[in-house]
Scaffold this motif. Structure first.
Motif, PDB file in Angstrom:
ATOM      1  N   ALA A 157      28.468  29.797 -65.427  1.00 51.52           N
ATOM      2  CA  ALA A 157      28.231  30.939 -66.314  1.00 51.52           C
ATOM      3  C   ALA A 157      26.939  30.762 -67.106  1.00 51.52           C
ATOM      4  O   ALA A 157      26.169  31.714 -67.297  1.00 51.52           O
ATOM      5  N   ALA A 158      26.671  29.528 -67.547  1.00 45.68           N
ATOM      6  CA  ALA A 158      25.454  29.265 -68.316  1.00 45.68           C
ATOM      7  C   ALA A 158      24.202  29.487 -67.480  1.00 45.68           C
ATOM      8  O   ALA A 158      23.190  30.004 -67.973  1.00 45.68           O
ATOM      9  N   CYS A 159      24.257  29.105 -66.219  1.00 50.51           N
ATOM     10  CA  CYS A 159      23.098  29.306 -65.335  1.00 50.51           C
ATOM     11  C   CYS A 159      22.830  30.796 -65.121  1.00 50.51           C
ATOM     12  O   CYS A 159      21.662  31.215 -65.038  1.00 50.51           O
ATOM     13  N   LEU A 160      23.888  31.575 -65.035  1.00 49.01           N
ATOM     14  CA  LEU A 160      23.710  33.024 -64.863  1.00 49.01           C
ATOM     15  C   LEU A 160      23.067  33.647 -66.101  1.00 49.01           C
ATOM     16  O   LEU A 160      22.282  34.592 -66.007  1.00 49.01           O
ATOM     17  N   MET A 161      23.392  33.093 -67.286  1.00 44.45           N
ATOM     18  CA  MET A 161      22.837  33.624 -68.523  1.00 44.45           C
ATOM     19  C   MET A 161      21.467  33.052 -68.845  1.00 44.45           C
ATOM     20  O   MET A 161      20.742  33.588 -69.669  1.00 44.45           O
ATOM     21  N   GLY A 162      21.128  31.933 -68.197  1.00 43.99           N
ATOM     22  CA  GLY A 162      19.860  31.273 -68.466  1.00 43.99           C
ATOM     23  C   GLY A 162      20.086  29.963 -69.197  1.00 43.99           C
ATOM     24  O   GLY A 162      20.260  29.947 -70.418  1.00 43.99           O
ATOM     25  N   LEU A 163      20.114  28.869 -68.443  1.00 38.80           N
ATOM     26  CA  LEU A 163      20.438  27.558 -69.008  1.00 38.80           C
ATOM     27  C   LEU A 163      19.298  27.069 -69.904  1.00 38.80           C
ATOM     28  O   LEU A 163      18.126  27.143 -69.543  1.00 38.80           O
ATOM     29  N   SER A 164      19.671  26.564 -71.080  1.00 42.46           N
ATOM     30  CA  SER A 164      18.711  26.011 -72.030  1.00 42.46           C
ATOM     31  C   SER A 164      19.294  24.723 -72.593  1.00 42.46           C
ATOM     32  O   SER A 164      20.425  24.331 -72.271  1.00 42.46           O
ATOM     33  N   LEU A 165      18.531  24.068 -73.463  1.00 35.73           N
ATOM     34  CA  LEU A 165      19.019  22.846 -74.090  1.00 35.73           C
ATOM     35  C   LEU A 165      20.281  23.130 -74.909  1.00 35.73           C
ATOM     36  O   LEU A 165      21.263  22.386 -74.825  1.00 35.73           O
ATOM     37  N   ALA A 166      20.278  24.204 -75.668  1.00 36.01           N
ATOM     38  CA  ALA A 166      21.446  24.559 -76.477  1.00 36.01           C
ATOM     39  C   ALA A 166      22.643  24.893 -75.594  1.00 36.01           C
ATOM     40  O   ALA A 166      23.773  24.477 -75.876  1.00 36.01           O
ATOM     41  N   MET A 167      22.410  25.636 -74.509  1.00 39.74           N
ATOM     42  CA  MET A 167      23.501  25.990 -73.604  1.00 39.74           C
ATOM     43  C   MET A 167      24.071  24.753 -72.920  1.00 39.74           C
ATOM     44  O   MET A 167      25.276  24.664 -72.680  1.00 39.74           O
ATOM     45  N   GLY A 168      23.210  23.776 -72.630  1.00 38.97           N
ATOM     46  CA  GLY A 168      23.687  22.537 -72.031  1.00 38.97           C
ATOM     47  C   GLY A 168      24.619  21.790 -72.970  1.00 38.97           C
ATOM     48  O   GLY A 168      25.688  21.319 -72.562  1.00 38.97           O
ATOM     49  N   ALA A 169      24.233  21.690 -74.250  1.00 39.26           N
ATOM     50  CA  ALA A 169      25.083  21.014 -75.234  1.00 39.26           C
ATOM     51  C   ALA A 169      26.396  21.761 -75.433  1.00 39.26           C
ATOM     52  O   ALA A 169      27.477  21.151 -75.534  1.00 39.26           O
ATOM     53  N   LEU A 170      26.335  23.093 -75.476  1.00 34.26           N
ATOM     54  CA  LEU A 170      27.541  23.891 -75.648  1.00 34.26           C
ATOM     55  C   LEU A 170      28.461  23.763 -74.440  1.00 34.26           C
ATOM     56  O   LEU A 170      29.695  23.696 -74.575  1.00 34.26           O
ATOM     57  N   THR A 171      27.877  23.702 -73.259  1.00 35.95           N
ATOM     58  CA  THR A 171      28.659  23.559 -72.027  1.00 35.95           C
ATOM     59  C   THR A 171      29.483  22.276 -72.044  1.00 35.95           C
ATOM     60  O   THR A 171      30.689  22.282 -71.753  1.00 35.95           O
ATOM     61  N   VAL A 172      28.850  21.167 -72.408  1.00 34.67           N
ATOM     62  CA  VAL A 172      29.576  19.893 -72.438  1.00 34.67           C
ATOM     63  C   VAL A 172      30.636  19.903 -73.546  1.00 34.67           C
ATOM     64  O   VAL A 172      31.738  19.377 -73.371  1.00 34.67           O
ATOM     65  N   SER A 173      30.325  20.523 -74.670  1.00 38.90           N
ATOM     66  CA  SER A 173      31.285  20.578 -75.774  1.00 38.90           C
ATOM     67  C   SER A 173      32.547  21.348 -75.386  1.00 38.90           C
ATOM     68  O   SER A 173      33.674  20.903 -75.644  1.00 38.90           O
ATOM     69  N   LEU A 174      32.368  22.500 -74.748  1.00 38.62           N
ATOM     70  CA  LEU A 174      33.525  23.299 -74.333  1.00 38.62           C
ATOM     71  C   LEU A 174      34.342  22.583 -73.268  1.00 38.62           C
ATOM     72  O   LEU A 174      35.583  22.626 -73.286  1.00 38.62           O
ATOM     73  N   ALA A 175      33.673  21.911 -72.344  1.00 36.09           N
ATOM     74  CA  ALA A 175      34.391  21.152 -71.317  1.00 36.09           C
ATOM     75  C   ALA A 175      35.171  19.999 -71.947  1.00 36.09           C
ATOM     76  O   ALA A 175      36.295  19.681 -71.516  1.00 36.09           O
ATOM     77  N   THR A 176      34.593  19.371 -72.971  1.00 34.88           N
ATOM     78  CA  THR A 176      35.286  18.284 -73.656  1.00 34.88           C
ATOM     79  C   THR A 176      36.532  18.783 -74.361  1.00 34.88           C
ATOM     80  O   THR A 176      37.571  18.105 -74.392  1.00 34.88           O
ATOM     81  N   ILE A 177      36.458  19.970 -74.928  1.00 36.73           N
ATOM     82  CA  ILE A 177      37.646  20.570 -75.547  1.00 36.73           C
ATOM     83  C   ILE A 177      38.741  20.766 -74.504  1.00 36.73           C
ATOM     84  O   ILE A 177      39.928  20.484 -74.758  1.00 36.73           O
ATOM     85  N   ALA A 178      38.362  21.236 -73.308  1.00 40.50           N
ATOM     86  CA  ALA A 178      39.348  21.399 -72.229  1.00 40.50           C
ATOM     87  C   ALA A 178      39.970  20.061 -71.860  1.00 40.50           C
ATOM     88  O   ALA A 178      41.191  19.959 -71.633  1.00 40.50           O
ATOM     89  N   GLY A 179      39.151  18.998 -71.813  1.00 38.34           N
ATOM     90  CA  GLY A 179      39.681  17.669 -71.518  1.00 38.34           C
ATOM     91  C   GLY A 179      40.614  17.169 -72.601  1.00 38.34           C
ATOM     92  O   GLY A 179      41.608  16.477 -72.320  1.00 38.34           O
ATOM     93  N   LEU A 180      40.330  17.520 -73.850  1.00 37.67           N
ATOM     94  CA  LEU A 180      41.217  17.150 -74.961  1.00 37.67           C
ATOM     95  C   LEU A 180      42.571  17.831 -74.838  1.00 37.67           C
ATOM     96  O   LEU A 180      43.618  17.216 -75.060  1.00 37.67           O
ATOM     97  N   VAL A 181      42.542  19.105 -74.485  1.00 38.11           N
ATOM     98  CA  VAL A 181      43.788  19.845 -74.301  1.00 38.11           C
ATOM     99  C   VAL A 181      44.640  19.189 -73.210  1.00 38.11           C
ATOM    100  O   VAL A 181      45.868  19.079 -73.324  1.00 38.11           O
TER     101      VAL A 181
END
Length: 427
Positions: A157-181
């Motif tokens: 989804a991030a690549c479709l919107m245009g991947l940036s440094l901020a989007m990269g950090a947000l991507t890992v953060s959201l995935a980490t939340i999923a791993g926590l769940v």
């Protein structure tokens, strides 16, 4: 089920789950290579390196002593509570470190995202160690797999919107939340409830007897393994660090397999040593080494294939191919040395030989830092990895010597050897 089949299942779970996480992170950093400039990629890679360092610190301060203590015959419940307190404090502190580093490197707008990522990653890391210590590897592996799947989906989804440094950090953060769940609500409730019920006073004994030595060992290991990252980034900037970081992607599956198998094998070795079964512990060392050498072989073969035939799929034309090949070759040697030494190091940790490990680690770190500093100042930054090779080679020699002493101390009638070691032999 016999011992070999059981070990195969355990190793399959422990290796495949972090392998999936490594593959997902590889895709993320590959996408960043294509979407952002070398300076931004260097910033992202450096912060991820800090997160990895945080995992090592978490192992030293929390996961290793926690695993050893709750699997020991004289288990103290009050002391167990203190680990949750320390983990919460450490997670907050490491989040601040990651955010501060991002700001210093120029990623001021993304600093809060990297701080959030650092905090979440440390919470999840202890959660995995908690499950492994309770001998629930399937649930720990599920967290890795959910994290990996979420990372790939969000990355798309991030690549479709245009991947940036901020989007990269947000991507890992959201995935980490999923791993926590995926770790389960029980752990999250325990983490925050026990953090307030625990007392740092009960952690004092752990700090004096174990954590301060494992912490010293981790810091020295970080200096031995990653002195080049700090030296190159500070002296030449994130852009100069980018080629080194880019080729390190090829060996990330090896590093993650080592870390995860460490969490799986350490409690097993600790149980064997507590029961006085040194042969079983040594069989664990051999299985560990065989497994990681297999991961190394497959990973390096894949890297050679990509660099030899399809480098343009990964790297922009601005990256120098000969330099990338040199860096990859040096990473292959470094990771091979790590695969050989880590099983012995885990055996020594399980035996609670933390002080000699720390003292040897200091000597290896000093050597690596000196070599890296000389190389960065006199030759191209890419050759700073030779300093890491030297440090890892000395680390392997120290592991051979210490493991031999442990074997001798376990033999009947070797009380004199043990007494001599405890009083004088730290190097």
């Amino acid at each position: 089920m016999n011992e070999r089949a059981s070990a195969l299942i355990r190793y399959g779970l422990a290796a495949s789950a972090p392998g999936a996480a490594a593959a997902a992170q590889f895709l993320l950093q590959l996408a960043l290579l294509r979407f952002v400039d070398s300076a931004a990629f260097g910033q992202f890679a450096f912060i991820l390196g800090l997160v990895q360092f945080g995992y090592g610190l978490s192992n030293a301060l929390i996961s290793t002593p926690y695993t050893v203590n709750i699997n020991a015959p004289a288990f103290e419940p009050k002391q167990a509570l203190s680990f949750f307190t320390v983990n919460l404090l450490f997670s907050v502190a490491w989040g601040a470190v990651c955010g501060g580093a991002a700001a210093v490197l120029g990623a001021t707008h993304e600093a809060w995202l990297f701080a959030f990522l650092g905090f979440l990653a440390m919470i999840r890391w202890f959660g995995r160690a908690h499950l492994y210590a309770l001998h629930r590897p399937i649930q720990a592996a599920a967290s890795d797999l959910i994290y990996s799947l979420a990372l790939v989906v969000i990355l798309g989804a991030a690549c479709l919107m245009g991947l940036s440094l901020a989007m990269g950090a947000l991507t890992v953060s959201l995935a980490t939340i999923a791993g926590l769940v995926a770790l389960g609500g029980d752990f999250m409730v325990e983490q925050f409830r026990r953090a307030w019920a625990g007392s740092l006073r009960h952690y004092g004994g752990v700090w004096r007897e174990q954590s301060r030595w494992t912490l010293l060992g981790v810091v020295s290991s970080e200096a031995t393994a990653n002195a080049h990252a700090y030296a190159v980034t500070l002296c030449a900037g994130p852009a100069a660090f980018a080629p080194i970081a880019a080729t390190s992607l090829f060996v990330k599956p090896i590093a993650l397999a080592l870390t995860s198998l460490t969490q799986l094998e350490r409690p097993a070795m600790a149980r064997c040593l507590s029961a006085g079964d040194m042969p079983a512990a040594l069989r664990g060392v051999r299985r560990f080494r065989t497994a990681v050498l297999g991961v190394w072989s497959v990973t390096i073969a894949a890297g050679v294939f990509v660099l030899a035939w399809y480098p343009h799929l990964l790297f922009k034309s601005s990256y120098d191919l000969p330099s990338l090949s040199i860096a990859f070759s040096l990473w292959a040697v470094i990771s091979l040395l790590q695969c050989w030494s880590m099983p012995s190091s885990i055996l020594l940790q399980a035996a609670q030989w933390f002080r000699p490990l720390a003292m040897w680690g200091l000597a290896c770190a000093a050597l690596a830092i000196l070599a890296v500093a000389i190389l960065v100042l006199t030759v191209a930054p890419i050759y700073s990895l030779l300093g890491i090779v030297l440090g890892q080679a000395v680390t392997n020699l120290s592991m051979v010597m210490l493991e031999a002493r442990l074997k001798r101390s376990a033999n009947p009638g070797s009380a004199m050897e043990r007494a001599e070691f405890k009083t004088s032999a730290v190097l």
